[in-house]
Scaffold this active site. Structure first.
Site, PDB file in Angstrom:
ATOM      1  N   ILE A   1       0.827  -1.227   0.000  1.00 31.65           N
ATOM      2  CA  ILE A   1       0.000   0.000   0.000  1.00 31.65           C
ATOM      3  C   ILE A   1       0.854   1.267   0.000  1.00 31.65           C
ATOM      4  CG2 ILE A   1      -2.089  -1.018   1.015  1.00 31.65           C
ATOM      5  CD1 ILE A   1      -1.213   0.312   3.714  1.00 31.65           C
TER       6      ILE A   1
ATOM      7  N   ASN B   1     -11.149  -6.008  20.077  1.00 30.07           N
ATOM      8  CA  ASN B   1     -10.460  -7.232  19.650  1.00 30.07           C
ATOM      9  C   ASN B   1     -11.412  -8.179  18.928  1.00 30.07           C
ATOM     10  OD1 ASN B   1      -8.771  -6.112  21.853  1.00 30.07           O
ATOM     11  ND2 ASN B   1      -7.551  -7.923  21.455  1.00 30.07           N
TER      12      ASN B   1
ATOM     13  N   THR C   1      -8.709   1.087  15.294  1.00 26.13           N
ATOM     14  CA  THR C   1      -8.780   0.227  16.487  1.00 26.13           C
ATOM     15  C   THR C   1      -9.120   1.039  17.731  1.00 26.13           C
ATOM     16  OG1 THR C   1      -7.369  -1.019  18.011  1.00 26.13           O
ATOM     17  CG2 THR C   1      -6.254   0.498  16.574  1.00 26.13           C
ATOM     18  N   ASP C   2      -9.718   0.371  18.716  1.00 22.72           N
ATOM     19  CA  ASP C   2      -9.990   1.058  19.990  1.00 22.72           C
ATOM     20  C   ASP C   2      -8.691   1.374  20.732  1.00 22.72           C
ATOM     21  OD1 ASP C   2      -9.286  -1.532  20.755  1.00 22.72           O
ATOM     22  OD2 ASP C   2     -11.068  -1.891  21.984  1.00 22.72           O
ATOM     23  N   GLU C   3      -7.572   0.763  20.294  1.00 28.89           N
ATOM     24  CA  GLU C   3      -6.311   0.973  21.015  1.00 28.89           C
ATOM     25  C   GLU C   3      -5.818   2.423  20.889  1.00 28.89           C
ATOM     26  OE1 GLU C   3      -3.486  -2.268  20.812  1.00 28.89           O
ATOM     27  OE2 GLU C   3      -5.056  -3.677  20.263  1.00 28.89           O
TER      28      GLU C   3
ATOM     29  N   SER D   1       0.917   4.224  15.740  1.00 31.08           N
ATOM     30  CA  SER D   1       0.906   4.283  14.268  1.00 31.08           C
ATOM     31  C   SER D   1      -0.528   4.313  13.741  1.00 31.08           C
ATOM     32  CB  SER D   1       1.689   3.114  13.664  1.00 31.08           C
ATOM     33  OG  SER D   1       1.007   1.891  13.855  1.00 31.08           O
ATOM     34  N   LYS D   2      -1.434   3.580  14.390  1.00 28.46           N
ATOM     35  CA  LYS D   2      -2.845   3.613  13.955  1.00 28.46           C
ATOM     36  C   LYS D   2      -3.449   4.991  14.236  1.00 28.46           C
ATOM     37  CE  LYS D   2      -5.059   0.570  12.552  1.00 28.46           C
ATOM     38  NZ  LYS D   2      -5.278   0.077  11.149  1.00 28.46           N
TER      39      LYS D   2
ATOM     40  N   ASP E   1       5.435  -9.847  31.639  1.00 26.37           N
ATOM     41  CA  ASP E   1       4.381  -9.012  31.068  1.00 26.37           C
ATOM     42  C   ASP E   1       4.883  -8.280  29.817  1.00 26.37           C
ATOM     43  OD1 ASP E   1       1.877  -7.986  30.902  1.00 26.37           O
ATOM     44  OD2 ASP E   1       1.955  -6.795  32.742  1.00 26.37           O
TER      45      ASP E   1
ATOM     46  N   ASN F   1      -8.043 -11.842  30.315  1.00 32.99           N
ATOM     47  CA  ASN F   1      -7.287 -12.812  29.512  1.00 32.99           C
ATOM     48  C   ASN F   1      -7.293 -14.198  30.147  1.00 32.99           C
ATOM     49  OD1 ASN F   1      -6.662 -10.798  27.722  1.00 32.99           O
ATOM     50  ND2 ASN F   1      -4.643 -10.382  28.583  1.00 32.99           N
TER      51      ASN F   1
ATOM     52  N   TYR G   1       2.342   0.209  17.939  1.00 33.74           N
ATOM     53  CA  TYR G   1       1.226  -0.148  17.051  1.00 33.74           C
ATOM     54  C   TYR G   1       0.105   0.882  17.151  1.00 33.74           C
ATOM     55  CZ  TYR G   1      -3.238  -2.326  15.791  1.00 33.74           C
ATOM     56  OH  TYR G   1      -4.498  -2.564  15.280  1.00 33.74           O
ATOM     57  N   SER G   2      -0.368   1.133  18.386  1.00 34.27           N
ATOM     58  CA  SER G   2      -1.532   2.033  18.504  1.00 34.27           C
ATOM     59  C   SER G   2      -1.161   3.460  18.127  1.00 34.27           C
ATOM     60  CB  SER G   2      -2.154   1.952  19.900  1.00 34.27           C
ATOM     61  OG  SER G   2      -1.208   2.159  20.905  1.00 34.27           O
TER      62      SER G   2
HETATM   63  P1  NAD Z   1      -3.752  -9.096   9.855  1.00 37.96           P
HETATM   64  O1  NAD Z   1      -2.376  -8.818  10.383  1.00 37.96           O
HETATM   65  O2  NAD Z   1      -4.350 -10.439  10.025  1.00 37.96           O
HETATM   66  O3  NAD Z   1      -3.792  -8.786   8.286  1.00 37.96           O
HETATM   67  C1  NAD Z   1      -3.180  -7.676   7.726  1.00 37.96           C
HETATM   68  C2  NAD Z   1      -3.128  -7.886   6.215  1.00 37.96           C
HETATM   69  O4  NAD Z   1      -2.514  -6.733   5.630  1.00 37.96           O
HETATM   70  C3  NAD Z   1      -2.308  -9.093   5.789  1.00 37.96           C
HETATM   71  O5  NAD Z   1      -2.970  -9.804   4.767  1.00 37.96           O
HETATM   72  C4  NAD Z   1      -1.016  -8.487   5.255  1.00 37.96           C
HETATM   73  O6  NAD Z   1      -0.397  -9.273   4.239  1.00 37.96           O
HETATM   74  C5  NAD Z   1      -1.499  -7.158   4.723  1.00 37.96           C
HETATM   75  N1  NAD Z   1      -0.450  -6.130   4.708  1.00 37.96           N
HETATM   76  C6  NAD Z   1       0.384  -5.802   5.735  1.00 37.96           C
HETATM   77  N2  NAD Z   1       1.196  -4.813   5.345  1.00 37.96           N
HETATM   78  C7  NAD Z   1       0.872  -4.515   4.068  1.00 37.96           C
HETATM   79  C8  NAD Z   1       1.340  -3.561   3.136  1.00 37.96           C
HETATM   80  N3  NAD Z   1       2.338  -2.710   3.450  1.00 37.96           N
HETATM   81  N4  NAD Z   1       0.772  -3.503   1.918  1.00 37.96           N
HETATM   82  C9  NAD Z   1      -0.233  -4.360   1.583  1.00 37.96           C
HETATM   83  N5  NAD Z   1      -0.730  -5.283   2.431  1.00 37.96           N
HETATM   84  C10 NAD Z   1      -0.164  -5.354   3.654  1.00 37.96           C
HETATM   85  O7  NAD Z   1      -4.658  -7.967  10.491  1.00 37.96           O
HETATM   86  P2  NAD Z   1      -6.199  -8.025  10.919  1.00 37.96           P
HETATM   87  O8  NAD Z   1      -6.285  -8.576  12.286  1.00 37.96           O
HETATM   88  O9  NAD Z   1      -6.983  -8.625   9.828  1.00 37.96           O
HETATM   89  O10 NAD Z   1      -6.521  -6.470  11.025  1.00 37.96           O
HETATM   90  C11 NAD Z   1      -7.035  -5.749   9.901  1.00 37.96           C
HETATM   91  C12 NAD Z   1      -7.169  -4.287  10.290  1.00 37.96           C
HETATM   92  O11 NAD Z   1      -8.022  -4.175  11.428  1.00 37.96           O
HETATM   93  C13 NAD Z   1      -5.851  -3.647  10.696  1.00 37.96           C
HETATM   94  O12 NAD Z   1      -5.821  -2.346  10.162  1.00 37.96           O
HETATM   95  C14 NAD Z   1      -5.891  -3.610  12.215  1.00 37.96           C
HETATM   96  O13 NAD Z   1      -5.154  -2.507  12.715  1.00 37.96           O
HETATM   97  C15 NAD Z   1      -7.382  -3.443  12.461  1.00 37.96           C
HETATM   98  N6  NAD Z   1      -7.850  -4.004  13.741  1.00 37.96           N
HETATM   99  C16 NAD Z   1      -7.695  -5.325  14.030  1.00 37.96           C
HETATM  100  C17 NAD Z   1      -8.191  -5.832  15.224  1.00 37.96           C
HETATM  101  C18 NAD Z   1      -8.079  -7.298  15.569  1.00 37.96           C
HETATM  102  O14 NAD Z   1      -8.570  -7.703  16.631  1.00 37.96           O
HETATM  103  N7  NAD Z   1      -7.508  -8.145  14.728  1.00 37.96           N
HETATM  104  C19 NAD Z   1      -8.815  -4.987  16.144  1.00 37.96           C
HETATM  105  C20 NAD Z   1      -8.920  -3.634  15.826  1.00 37.96           C
HETATM  106  C21 NAD Z   1      -8.456  -3.161  14.612  1.00 37.96           C
HETATM  107  P1  TYD Z   2      -3.477  -9.794  21.346  1.00 35.25           P
HETATM  108  O1  TYD Z   2      -4.296 -10.916  20.798  1.00 35.25           O
HETATM  109  O2  TYD Z   2      -2.044  -9.685  20.941  1.00 35.25           O
HETATM  110  O3  TYD Z   2      -4.285  -8.450  21.014  1.00 35.25           O
HETATM  111  P2  TYD Z   2      -4.045  -6.928  21.570  1.00 35.25           P
HETATM  112  O4  TYD Z   2      -2.715  -6.833  22.196  1.00 35.25           O
HETATM  113  O5  TYD Z   2      -4.140  -6.121  20.300  1.00 35.25           O
HETATM  114  O6  TYD Z   2      -5.179  -6.673  22.507  1.00 35.25           O
HETATM  115  O7  TYD Z   2      -3.512  -9.886  22.920  1.00 35.25           O
HETATM  116  C1  TYD Z   2      -4.738  -9.894  23.621  1.00 35.25           C
HETATM  117  C2  TYD Z   2      -4.430  -9.913  25.109  1.00 35.25           C
HETATM  118  O8  TYD Z   2      -3.817 -11.157  25.440  1.00 35.25           O
HETATM  119  C3  TYD Z   2      -3.418  -8.836  25.512  1.00 35.25           C
HETATM  120  O9  TYD Z   2      -3.799  -8.331  26.800  1.00 35.25           O
HETATM  121  C4  TYD Z   2      -2.102  -9.579  25.594  1.00 35.25           C
HETATM  122  C5  TYD Z   2      -2.513 -10.980  26.011  1.00 35.25           C
HETATM  123  N1  TYD Z   2      -1.665 -12.089  25.500  1.00 35.25           N
HETATM  124  C6  TYD Z   2      -1.188 -13.061  26.400  1.00 35.25           C
HETATM  125  O10 TYD Z   2      -1.444 -13.006  27.613  1.00 35.25           O
HETATM  126  N2  TYD Z   2      -0.434 -14.086  25.886  1.00 35.25           N
HETATM  127  C7  TYD Z   2      -0.106 -14.196  24.573  1.00 35.25           C
HETATM  128  O11 TYD Z   2       0.617 -15.144  24.167  1.00 35.25           O
HETATM  129  C8  TYD Z   2      -0.623 -13.196  23.669  1.00 35.25           C
HETATM  130  C9  TYD Z   2      -0.314 -13.245  22.197  1.00 35.25           C
HETATM  131  C10 TYD Z   2      -1.397 -12.166  24.187  1.00 35.25           C
END
Ligand code: NAD
Ligand code: TYD
Length: 374
Positions: A61, A194, A140-142, A168-169, A310, A264, A165-166
């Site tokens: 992207i 999540n 994200t809510d983060e 950058s978002k 942690d 968790n 991460y948060s």
């Molecule tokens: P994911 O990591 O499973 O998937 C990300 C996808 O983006 C992958 O297919 C990867 O190949 C692609 N990608 C990464 N960098 C790229 C780049 N530079 N160019 C093109 N493609 C690229 O993520 P997800 O869990 O599906 O999350 C999707 C979106 O939702 C993200 O923006 C994340 O911040 C947001 N989000 C996720 C969660 C969650 O619980 N998973 C919660 C809140 C927000």
């Molecule tokens: P995660 O799935 O990485 O999502 P996020 O950090 O974006 O909320 O983690 C969810 C919660 O679980 C977070 O509080 C961290 C915790 N966690 C563990 O305790 N053990 C693990 O191995 C992982 C990956 C996460």
């Protein structure tokens, strides 16, 4: 007919969203743009790609030529940006990649959309855009930071990110809002809690715990396991994004969450108990076990849990107030956590080929680095 560009459509939520769109709408065309990083897997949408409404472009992207070539080929109406580096733990190890993809990638998508959607200028110099176009940023809510024991994130909660991460978002969200104000680009931002469900890469909590149980490994819980996340079934999230893309008020932010707050440690205990129960009810599920591969599964119990160091800067609690999206668009989370977690675990037990595909290669190296031999 609507033409969609879905970035990150080979990842967890993006792929679920593509499947949702194909089921929900007949008169659409979708291009998926994905760079297939470790988190992206073309196999996840392999069957969907047989559908003539869906096509795939491998690319980054941040690459303006690649994004422009997609807009050159078809008139994109809706750009839904899922592509991101999405794992907090990885962002602690390598923040720069997160800034590149999540911030500069977003800015590149916005610039390209603005260029191809502009049809003229108004008397004040603002661009005029083609009817019906929209950019939706999946956030994200983060970005709101961390809550204490009470309270909820609303759309007006101040942004207060804590991890690379948060942060950058949040940077990406601010750029999106800047394009909305400065160039009047039609945008929405969604901020969800999540997600869990099928096709979730097993570095995140729920799929990692399922995978470790099946491999007979210890279950790493960070700190004391008291951190709280607000779990949302991925299909409910997809439904919300679809509603916002089609009916959300331009320029608005919508929070998406499930009122499904869990500690968790409780998630981990519930996952252990559910896997064991499903295997007792249906012994065929034991085939998913890698080791020890005996009939006796009494070892699947809470003794597998190990409390590990942690996470640095570990956010204590996230919880979403979804009142705005419920009031304006009629959305509510349909899947109760108790049902969603069973559906999810069943899916993993029945789709071990997918797990094998995504955990061969880079995953092994990542796991060794993060958790050692625990
Ligand atoms: P994911 O990591 O499973 O998937 C990300 C996808 O983006 C992958 O297919 C990867 O190949 C692609 N990608 C990464 N960098 C790229 C780049 N530079 N160019 C093109 N493609 C690229 O993520 P997800 O869990 O599906 O999350 C999707 C979106 O939702 C993200 O923006 C994340 O911040 C947001 N989000 C996720 C969660 C969650 O619980 N998973 C919660 C809140 C927000
Ligand atoms: P995660 O799935 O990485 O999502 P996020 O950090 O974006 O909320 O983690 C969810 C919660 O679980 C977070 O509080 C961290 C915790 N966690 C563990 O305790 N053990 C693990 O191995 C992982 C990956 C996460």
């Amino acid at each position: 007919m609507k033409n969609y560009l879905v970035t990150g459509g080979a990842g967890f939520i993006g792929a679920n969203f593509v499947k949702y769109l194909l089921k929900k709408h007949s008169d659409i065309q979708i291009v998926v743009l994905d760079d297939l990083t470790y988190a992206g897997n073309l196999g996840t949408i392999k069957d969907d790609l047989a559908d003539p409404r869906l096509s795939f472009v491998k690319g980054n992207i941040t690459d303006s030529a690649v994004v422009a070539s997609i807009f050159e080929k078809q008139p994109i109406d809706l750009l839904i940006n899922f592509a991101a580096e999405s794992h907090v733990d990885r962002s602690i190890e390598n923040p720069q990649l997160f800034l590149q993809t999540n911030i500069l990638g977003t800015q590149n998508l916005l610039d390209t959309a603005k260029k191809y959607w502009t049809t003229g200028k108004d008397e004040n110099g603002y661009p005029i855009y083609r009817e019906g176009v929209k950019y939706l940023q999946v956030s994200t809510d983060e970005v709101y930071g961390s809550l204490g024991e009470t309270g909820y994130f609303t759309e007006t909660t101040p942004l207060d990110p804590r991890s690379p991460y948060s942060a950058s978002k949040t940077g990406a969200d601010l750029i999106v809002m800047a394009y909305s104000e400065t160039y009047k680009l039609p945008v929405n931002i969604t901020r969800c809690s999540n997600n869990y469900g099928p096709y979730h890469f097993p570095e995140k909590l729920i799929p990692l715990i399922i995978n470790n149980i099946l491999e007979g490994k210890k279950l790493p819980v960070y700190g004391d396991g008291s951190n709280v996340r607000d779990w949302l079934y991925v299909e409910d999230h997809c439904k919300a994004i679809d509603l916002v893309a089609l009916n959300g008020r331009t320029g608005e932010v919508y929070n998406i969450g499930g009122h499904n707050e869990k500690r968790n440690i409780d998630i981990v205990r519930l996952t252990i108990a559910t896997i064991r129960r499903l295997m007792e009810e249906n012994p065929a599920y034991k085939k998913a076990l890698k080791s020890p591969s005996s009939d006796d599964i009494s070892w699947i119990n809470d003794n597998l849990i190990t409390f590990v160091k942690d996470r640095l800067g570990h956010d204590q609690r996230y919880a979403i107030d979804p009142a705005k999206i419920t009031r304006e668009l009629g959305w509510y989370p349909e899947t109760r956590f108790e049902d969603g977690i069973v559906k999810t675990i069943r899916w993993y037990l029945e789709n071990q080929d997918w797990v094998k595909e995504v955990t061969s290669g880079e995953y092994q190296h990542y796991y060794e680095e993060m958790y050692g031999n625990r």
